[in-house]
Design a protein around this motif. Structure first.
Motif, PDB file in Angstrom:
ATOM      1  N   LEU A  81       0.826  -1.202   0.000  1.00  0.00           N
ATOM      2  CA  LEU A  81       0.000   0.000   0.000  1.00  0.00           C
ATOM      3  C   LEU A  81       0.864   1.257   0.000  1.00  0.00           C
ATOM      4  CD1 LEU A  81      -2.947   0.854   0.018  1.00  0.00           C
ATOM      5  CD2 LEU A  81      -2.891   0.848   2.518  1.00  0.00           C
ATOM      6  N   ALA A  82       2.010   1.197   0.688  1.00  0.00           N
ATOM      7  CA  ALA A  82       2.932   2.333   0.687  1.00  0.00           C
ATOM      8  C   ALA A  82       3.479   2.593  -0.716  1.00  0.00           C
ATOM      9  CB  ALA A  82       4.080   2.079   1.661  1.00  0.00           C
ATOM     10  N   PRO A 142       1.434  12.230  -1.184  1.00  0.00           N
ATOM     11  CA  PRO A 142       1.080  10.896  -0.665  1.00  0.00           C
ATOM     12  C   PRO A 142       2.243  10.141  -0.046  1.00  0.00           C
ATOM     13  CG  PRO A 142       0.106  11.249  -2.809  1.00  0.00           C
ATOM     14  CD  PRO A 142       1.070  12.360  -2.587  1.00  0.00           C
ATOM     15  N   VAL A 143       3.482  10.581  -0.281  1.00  0.00           N
ATOM     16  CA  VAL A 143       4.623   9.914   0.329  1.00  0.00           C
ATOM     17  C   VAL A 143       4.521   9.981   1.849  1.00  0.00           C
ATOM     18  CG1 VAL A 143       7.139   9.883   0.485  1.00  0.00           C
ATOM     19  CG2 VAL A 143       6.045  10.415  -1.677  1.00  0.00           C
ATOM     20  N   TYR A 144       3.851  11.014   2.375  1.00  0.00           N
ATOM     21  CA  TYR A 144       3.696  11.121   3.820  1.00  0.00           C
ATOM     22  C   TYR A 144       2.842   9.971   4.350  1.00  0.00           C
ATOM     23  CZ  TYR A 144       4.875  15.869   2.322  1.00  0.00           C
ATOM     24  OH  TYR A 144       5.462  16.958   1.720  1.00  0.00           O
ATOM     25  N   TRP A 145       1.845   9.564   3.582  1.00  0.00           N
ATOM     26  CA  TRP A 145       1.040   8.418   3.977  1.00  0.00           C
ATOM     27  C   TRP A 145       1.881   7.148   3.930  1.00  0.00           C
ATOM     28  CZ3 TRP A 145      -3.374   9.169   6.365  1.00  0.00           C
ATOM     29  CH2 TRP A 145      -4.079  10.346   6.109  1.00  0.00           C
ATOM     30  N   SER A 186      11.256   8.549   7.518  1.00  0.00           N
ATOM     31  CA  SER A 186      11.187   9.830   8.233  1.00  0.00           C
ATOM     32  C   SER A 186      11.519  11.012   7.321  1.00  0.00           C
ATOM     33  CB  SER A 186      12.143   9.824   9.432  1.00  0.00           C
ATOM     34  OG  SER A 186      13.498   9.894   9.019  1.00  0.00           O
ATOM     35  N   PHE A 187      12.176  10.766   6.202  1.00  0.00           N
ATOM     36  CA  PHE A 187      12.615  11.863   5.342  1.00  0.00           C
ATOM     37  C   PHE A 187      11.465  12.705   4.787  1.00  0.00           C
ATOM     38  CE2 PHE A 187      16.835   9.544   4.155  1.00  0.00           C
ATOM     39  CZ  PHE A 187      17.302   9.782   5.436  1.00  0.00           C
ATOM     40  N   PRO A 188      10.385  12.088   4.263  1.00  0.00           N
ATOM     41  CA  PRO A 188       9.273  12.935   3.780  1.00  0.00           C
ATOM     42  C   PRO A 188       8.676  13.817   4.880  1.00  0.00           C
ATOM     43  CG  PRO A 188       9.061  10.719   2.916  1.00  0.00           C
ATOM     44  CD  PRO A 188      10.155  10.664   3.941  1.00  0.00           C
ATOM     45  N   MET A 189       8.611  13.307   6.109  1.00  0.00           N
ATOM     46  CA  MET A 189       8.088  14.103   7.207  1.00  0.00           C
ATOM     47  C   MET A 189       9.038  15.240   7.570  1.00  0.00           C
ATOM     48  SD  MET A 189       5.410  12.406   7.367  1.00  0.00           S
ATOM     49  CE  MET A 189       4.624  13.398   8.625  1.00  0.00           C
ATOM     50  N   ILE A 190      10.339  14.981   7.466  1.00  0.00           N
ATOM     51  CA  ILE A 190      11.325  16.034   7.711  1.00  0.00           C
ATOM     52  C   ILE A 190      11.227  17.112   6.650  1.00  0.00           C
ATOM     53  CG2 ILE A 190      13.814  16.515   7.742  1.00  0.00           C
ATOM     54  CD1 ILE A 190      14.203  13.787   9.086  1.00  0.00           C
TER      55      ILE A 190
END
Length: 255
Positions: A18-19, A45-48, A160-164
């Motif tokens: 799903l990711a 959507p990468v954050y999801w 964690s990179f997309p969230m950063i």
């Protein structure tokens, strides 16, 4: 009940698949550059996908625990776990790094002349993850601790990179939009997964403080750093994990 650990492992794989869909199905918009229209992909959507990797890591932790509690550990469960990990903690991080590289190239003047050759190094991560997992299944020395960084640690770091990039703690997003920093991360992670370096396992098998002080130190660092570092806690703990394993090498079973 014998199939319960395998079902949990398949939940890990489901989250990974799903990711991948979340990474692929990014919304697109059009921009004009030098009088021409171009399609640009927004990586929202990468954050999801990041959240799904974290959820998959929870499943990955509990499948082995449940198997031990039910005393239903089997070679099939071990192989299935590795197959799921290749997807969730190998392919997904590789695709995230691919998208981050493409986004970094968008910042450059010749962004529309970027070749696939420039982005393909991101796929080294799933290749080395697959090699590491195949080696782990055959390596009898890794019964208590690891040799090389485990793939879930790499998957959580990259997740964690997309969230950063989104929240930009301490302006770290600037570094994750630099192609050379990303290439360096790809090379470092690929090497660490297959390096002959004893790495600490977080599984507690002995109850003494002396045997677990390094694990407890890592947990304490997580709890202390979260309020100050936010999403940057993940790369901070990853670096601490590697340095602590190098400074205090854990015991591995002789070959």
């Amino acid at each position: 009940m014998r199939q319960l650990p395998n079902i949990i492992t398949l939940c890990n794989l489901f989250c990974g698949a799903l990711a991948i869909i979340c990474v692929l199905h990014a919304p697109e918009f059009r921009v004009e550059f030098n009088g021409n229209d171009y399609t640009v992909t927004n990586p929202e959507p990468v954050y999801w996908a990041s959240a799904l990797v974290v959820l998959a890591a929870v499943f990955d932790f509990f499948d082995g625990m449940v198997a031990r509690l039910l005393k239903v550990q089997s070679p099939m469960g071990k192989e299935l776990d590795s197959l799921a990990d290749v997807v969730t903690f190998g392919v997904v991080p590789g695709m995230m790094l691919y998208r981050l590289l493409r986004s970094a190239y968008y910042q450059m003047p010749d962004t529309f002349d970027v070749s696939m050759v420039n982005l393909a190094p991101a796929l080294l991560v799933p290749c080395f993850a697959a090699y590491r997992l195949a080696k782990f299944n055959l390596d009898t020395r890794q019964s208590e601790n690891f040799i090389g960084v485990p793939t879930p640690a790499v998957g959580l770091l990259v997740a964690s990179f997309p969230m950063i990039v989104l929240y930009n703690p301490y302006n770290l997003a600037h570094w994750l939009q630099n192609i050379w920093v990303l290439y360096g991360i790809i090379v470092a992670l690929s090497y660490l997964m297959v390096a002959e370096i004893p790495m600490l396992s977080l599984k507690i098998k002995e109850k003494s403080l002396k045997a677990n002080w390094t694990r407890l130190l890592l947990i304490a660092l997580v709890l202390v750093s979260i309020p100050f570092l936010n999403y940057a806690t993940v790369p901070f703990i990853f670096i601490c994990y590697v340095l602590l394993s190098l400074a205090v090498p854990p015991k591995v079973t002789p070959a």
